[in-house]
Design an enzyme around this catalytic site. Structure first.
Site, PDB file in Angstrom:
ATOM      1  CD  GLU A  89      15.614 -14.397  69.703  1.00  0.00           C
ATOM      2  OE1 GLU A  89      14.589 -13.743  69.972  1.00  0.00           O
ATOM      3  OE2 GLU A  89      16.782 -14.027  70.046  1.00  0.00           O
ATOM      4  CG  PHE A 151       8.255  -2.219  66.444  1.00  0.00           C
ATOM      5  CD1 PHE A 151       9.376  -1.609  66.979  1.00  0.00           C
ATOM      6  CD2 PHE A 151       7.684  -3.294  67.129  1.00  0.00           C
ATOM      7  CE1 PHE A 151       9.927  -2.060  68.167  1.00  0.00           C
ATOM      8  CE2 PHE A 151       8.216  -3.740  68.326  1.00  0.00           C
ATOM      9  CZ  PHE A 151       9.344  -3.120  68.850  1.00  0.00           C
ATOM     10  CD  GLN A 152      10.411  -6.510  67.656  1.00  0.00           C
ATOM     11  OE1 GLN A 152       9.447  -7.269  67.586  1.00  0.00           O
ATOM     12  NE2 GLN A 152      11.228  -6.504  68.697  1.00  0.00           N
ATOM     13  CE  LYS A 201       0.304 -10.341  66.064  1.00  0.00           C
ATOM     14  NZ  LYS A 201       0.603  -9.352  67.140  1.00  0.00           N
ATOM     15  CG  MET A 518      43.248 -22.432  66.425  1.00  0.00           C
ATOM     16  SD  MET A 518      44.470 -23.773  66.444  1.00  0.00           S
ATOM     17  CE  MET A 518      43.400 -25.195  66.707  1.00  0.00           C
TER      18      MET A 518
END
Length: 610
Positions: A89, A151-152, A201, A518
């Protein structure tokens, strides 16, 4: 009702479906397109997809999960928007970011709840710091479970609040069209930036339908960005410029978002003004123009930093005086009158006092300035000739020179210069963050806006490949090259798979010094050469790795054949080529400002300072 999908090869991006569900959604879209007066009833998921369609969205970059499956089902049943399935993602966010930068259109991200949403946070912060418009649609657990540690579940509104312009959470499906309209308006207007839409949802359930109508326009009383600059201030700015003896234009990324590069160039040419760019502003003024001083700041050119320090008038256009430009703000350009043009009032005098502040859209303000100047007015040319004479002396002093010996391997500067020649300065260049980023910024010639894509404000390693992918998606007939390092490229290297699936034949130019270049440079200069955790001693064979993903790999170790091998890689127009160039491990990026001092205090080489 069932929907069937045809089997496809991995390289195909589209889908074919039959069934009543798809047919019904297509019929609804057709009725909307024809302007039917009969109300069209859509579910929340369908409303979201249709709203994005009506907003003109062509691509969504995302990754599916449980909380957004209703949305993905609605996407499946239409053909106006193409979904690009990334492998992480974060890469979806970076692709949407770059798509905005290169096209000027707002990129869209779709991620599921919890880890899917939080994986986009780095990309959101990257876009926020660089003022990039982006709309991030995050799935959320059903409304009844919010706050229950389901959940999630993650509070995406809370997590993202410090790094977005605004955020919305859908509380009723019927609100979706207006929320989408507001999100795009906020993201694109004023100082651009990312907006989050959090969608529980149950707000997308296919069983619940509502009348759909997409707003033609939106008015937000508390958010009305200024576009037109104050006429009196603009007139005062012109008078100050015309009386200057040592003027400089300092132009940043705001010129790109305002599409004001032509006005900027015309102003510079009409008054014969020297122009320097920030890292984000490269391309706003042609890099091949004799009036271009190069990039300014921490690793800016000697002539750009010296000109800024000794200027008597600085016209700052769409730039924010960040710390990578100013060095010590108390010692910044002590004799300069500052004219600052920016659409964001919060950016003016935030770090450096603006003597003549102008809040407004850059294009509008520059247009007004050109009208006031007219064709006849000009700066006092005798003084200006002396100023240019001094600038040219500074150019001779350094001019981005470097040790060209190849005793310790190929010089990274020479690799970028070779690419510049091979591509005739016409490629879109993306980079990650580190030494290679500075070499790419300094030694490639940028001729137009949108030709240089990188993370300036946040300094995000891992953006280079997703940026290149989005640039190629938007410009399929143009060369796109990601200049990267072996540390940065591994941050999102899984997207080589996405490149194969969607046929994105970018070129990856890896300046391989087997270390975090760097970091090591700072350790050399500031920590007496104690190289703590900056070496990478277990690197993969990048050629074989690229080949394992179905691409082409080329290894370059010989300075004598380097340019020819780069040309060979660039000639493979339909192939992703990973060009792994082994470069001098001891090379540093110069000039480099001495921390805590003025803009004129710089290291010019390892043993030479101003």
């Amino acid at each position: 009702m069932t929907v069937t999908q045809t089997t496809q090869s991995p390289n195909m991006t589209g889908h074919t479906q039959t069934g009543n569900a798809a047919k019904n959604f297509e019929e609804k879209q057709q009725r909307l397109a024809e302007g039917s007066k009969q109300p069209v009833m859509l579910s929340g998921a369908e409303m979201l997809v249709q709203s994005l369609t009506d907003e003109g969205v062509k691509y969504i970059f995302g990754y599916p999960g449980g909380a957004v499956l209703h949305i993905y089902d609605a996407l499946f049943q239409q053909e106006n928007i193409e979904h690009i399935l990334v492998r992480h993602e974060q890469a979806a966010g970076h692709m949407a970011d770059a798509y905005s930068r290169v096209t000027g259109n707002t990129g869209v991200v779709l991620a599921t709840s919890g880890p899917g949403a939080t994986n986009t946070v780095t990309a959101i912060a990257t876009a926020f710091m660089d003022s990039v418009p982006m709309v991030v649609i995050s799935g959320q657990v059903p409304s009844s479970l919010i706050g229950e540690d389901a959940f999630q579940e993650t509070d995406m509104i809370g997590v993202s609040r410090p790094i977005v312009k605004h955020s919305f959470q859908v509380r009723h499906a019927s609100e979706i069209p207006m929320i989408v309209k507001k999100a795009f308006f906020i993201a694109q207007s004023g100082r651009p930036g990312p907006v989050v839409i959090d969608v529980p949802k149950d707000m997308t359930a296919p069983s619940e339908k509502y009348a759909y109508e997409y707003p033609e326009e939106v008015f937000i009383r508390s958010y009305q960005p200024s576009v037109k600059g104050h006429g009196g201030q603009i007139k005062k700015a012109v008078e100050t410029l015309l009386s200057a003896q040592r003027p400089v234009i300092y132009a940043g990324g705001g010129v790109i978002w305002s599409k004001a590069h032509k006005e900027l160039t015309e102003l510079a040419h009409r008054l014969n003004l020297p122009v320097t760019n920030t890292l984000m502003g490269l391309g706003t003024f042609p890099g091949s123009d004799r009036q271009f001083l190069g990039m300014l700041g921490m690793h800016g050119t000697y002539e750009a930093n010296m000109s800024m320090h000794h200027a008597d008038v600085i016209l700052a256009v769409g730039a924010r005086f960040d710390d990578r430009v100013t060095n010590n703000v108390k010692k910044f350009c002590p004799n300069a009158t500052i004219i600052h043009i920016d659409i964001d009032p919060a950016s003016i005098s935030k770090t450096i006092l603006a003597h003549i502040p102008i809040v407004g859209d850059v294009k509008s303000v520059l247009t007004d300035m050109l009208e006031i100047i007219g064709e006849d007015k000009e700066l006092e040319q005798h003084a200006l000739l002396d100023w240019w004479s001094q600038i040219n002396e500074w150019r001779k002093r350094h001019g981005l020179r470097y040790d060209t010996s190849t005793e310790n391997g190929i010089k990274p500067q020479s690799v970028v210069q070779a690419l510049d020649r091979v591509t005739n300065s016409n490629a879109i260049i993306t980079s990650d963050v580190g030494q290679h980023q500075m070499f790419a910024a300094l030694y490639y010639t940028y001729l137009e806006p949108g030709q240089w894509l990188n993370s300036g404000g946040l300094g995000t390693m891992g953006v280079g490949l997703p940026y290149a992918m989005a640039a190629k998606l938007a410009n399929p007939d143009r060369d796109v090259v990601c200049i990267t390092g072996e540390g940065s490229i591994q941050m999102n290297i899984q997207e080589l798979s996405t490149c194969l699936q969607y046929n994105l034949p970018v070129k990856i130019l890896n300046l391989n010094n087997a270390q975090l270049g760097m970091v090591k440079q700072w350790q050399d200069m500031l920590y007496e050469g104690r190289h703590a955790s900056s070496y990478m001693n277990s690197l993969p064979d990048f050629v074989k790795l690229a080949e394992s993903y179905g691409h082409v790999g080329i290894k370059i170790t010989d300075p004598a054949t380097m340019e020819a091998q780069i040309a060979e890689a660039m000639a493979m127009k339909d192939k992703l080529v990973f060009i792994d160039v082994y470069v001098d491990r001891n090379e540093h990026v110069y000039p480099m400002q001495i921390a805590g001092q003025t803009m004129r205090d710089m290291w010019l080489t390892k043993g030479e300072r101003t």
